[in-house]
Design a protein around this motif. Structure first.
Motif, PDB file in Angstrom:
ATOM      1  N   PRO A 167       0.817  -1.225   0.000  1.00 44.01           N
ATOM      2  CA  PRO A 167       0.000   0.000   0.000  1.00 44.01           C
ATOM      3  C   PRO A 167       0.854   1.281   0.000  1.00 44.01           C
ATOM      4  O   PRO A 167       0.385   2.345  -0.365  1.00 44.01           O
ATOM      5  CB  PRO A 167      -0.813  -0.096   1.289  1.00 44.01           C
ATOM      6  N   LEU A 168       2.120   1.140   0.387  1.00 46.07           N
ATOM      7  CA  LEU A 168       3.031   2.286   0.414  1.00 46.07           C
ATOM      8  C   LEU A 168       3.803   2.416  -0.907  1.00 46.07           C
ATOM      9  O   LEU A 168       4.664   3.279  -1.048  1.00 46.07           O
ATOM     10  CB  LEU A 168       4.020   2.138   1.578  1.00 46.07           C
ATOM     11  N   ASN A 211      10.343  -3.049   8.983  1.00 47.77           N
ATOM     12  CA  ASN A 211       9.504  -2.461  10.038  1.00 47.77           C
ATOM     13  C   ASN A 211       9.769  -0.964  10.183  1.00 47.77           C
ATOM     14  O   ASN A 211       8.838  -0.171  10.321  1.00 47.77           O
ATOM     15  CB  ASN A 211       9.744  -3.163  11.368  1.00 47.77           C
ATOM     16  N   ALA A 212      11.035  -0.578  10.138  1.00 44.73           N
ATOM     17  CA  ALA A 212      11.391   0.839  10.260  1.00 44.73           C
ATOM     18  C   ALA A 212      10.865   1.631   9.070  1.00 44.73           C
ATOM     19  O   ALA A 212      10.366   2.749   9.235  1.00 44.73           O
ATOM     20  CB  ALA A 212      12.905   0.990  10.380  1.00 44.73           C
ATOM     21  N   LEU A 213      10.960   1.057   7.887  1.00 45.42           N
ATOM     22  CA  LEU A 213      10.465   1.731   6.685  1.00 45.42           C
ATOM     23  C   LEU A 213       8.954   1.931   6.753  1.00 45.42           C
ATOM     24  O   LEU A 213       8.448   3.021   6.455  1.00 45.42           O
ATOM     25  CB  LEU A 213      10.850   0.934   5.435  1.00 45.42           C
ATOM     26  N   VAL A 214       8.259   0.893   7.162  1.00 43.84           N
ATOM     27  CA  VAL A 214       6.796   0.999   7.293  1.00 43.84           C
ATOM     28  C   VAL A 214       6.446   2.075   8.314  1.00 43.84           C
ATOM     29  O   VAL A 214       5.545   2.896   8.088  1.00 43.84           O
ATOM     30  CB  VAL A 214       6.172  -0.362   7.677  1.00 43.84           C
ATOM     31  N   PRO A 249       1.311   7.205   6.958  1.00 46.41           N
ATOM     32  CA  PRO A 249       0.696   8.448   7.443  1.00 46.41           C
ATOM     33  C   PRO A 249       0.025   8.216   8.798  1.00 46.41           C
ATOM     34  O   PRO A 249      -0.464   7.125   9.092  1.00 46.41           O
ATOM     35  CB  PRO A 249      -0.352   8.780   6.381  1.00 46.41           C
ATOM     36  N   ALA A 250       0.007   9.243   9.602  1.00 47.68           N
ATOM     37  CA  ALA A 250      -0.622   9.163  10.928  1.00 47.68           C
ATOM     38  C   ALA A 250      -2.093   9.582  10.832  1.00 47.68           C
ATOM     39  O   ALA A 250      -2.453  10.404   9.995  1.00 47.68           O
ATOM     40  CB  ALA A 250       0.116  10.070  11.901  1.00 47.68           C
ATOM     41  N   PRO A 251      -2.954   9.012  11.676  1.00 52.86           N
ATOM     42  CA  PRO A 251      -4.357   9.441  11.693  1.00 52.86           C
ATOM     43  C   PRO A 251      -4.451  10.911  12.122  1.00 52.86           C
ATOM     44  O   PRO A 251      -3.703  11.361  12.977  1.00 52.86           O
ATOM     45  CB  PRO A 251      -5.019   8.536  12.722  1.00 52.86           C
TER      46      PRO A 251
END
Length: 160
Positions: free
Chosen positions: A10-11, A54-57, A62-64
């Motif tokens: 999705p990224l 994990n760090a890349l994700v 984006p944050a809510p």
């Protein structure tokens, strides 16, 4: 890689298990000394652990937005790409049973390795080793062959 695909794709990041020359940007491995790691070194790519994913994700998600659920807050990567990108060298796999201990800096991408096997010919008597190492060897400018050695039957002259 399937659990990571769910988070990465999705990224806009593709995650595959095989190494594809010319397309793979990072080799994910638990150990440094693997055929996939060798392929990455030859192609001047980073070898990283799953913790890099994990760090890349984390930095790319984006944050809510508490004020508007339909408009998320831009990710750290969108805000400052250079500062937020995880440093690959921090995610280098630990040294395993390597014959010669090397510092982490040795595993940074280096285009000078592209022809590391130029002029070398490798003959494998084990099918698995041949299949695992043929790609990195030939991609590094060397030649790899398989010879069906029959223990107790094949003579030295036949092998040579």
């Amino acid at each position: 890689m399937m659990p990571y695909r769910t988070h990465l794709e999705p990224l806009g990041v593709k995650a595959i298990s095989e190494y594809v020359v010319g397309h793979t940007t990072h080799a994910v491995a638990a150990k440094r000394n693997t055929p996939k790691g060798l392929q990455a070194l030859i192609n001047a790519k980073y070898i990283v652990t799953e913790a890099f994913i994990n760090a890349l994700v984390r930095v790319a998600t984006p944050a809510p937005n508490p004020d508007d659920a339909n408009v998320p807050i831009p990710s750290q990567l969108e805000t400052d790409f250079e500062a937020a990108w995880p440093q690959e060298i921090d995610f280098l796999p630990e040294a395993g049973k390597e014959p010669t201990p090397r510092p982490a800096s040795f595993f940074e991408p280096n285009p000078d390795r592209a022809e590391v096997f130029h002029g070398y010919t490798f003959i494998f008597c084990d099918t698995t080793q041949f299949e695992n190492l043929q790609g990195p060897i030939t991609n590094g400018g060397g030649k790899a062959f398989q010879y069906e050695l029959q223990l107790g039957v094949t003579t030295v002259d036949e092998f040579v």
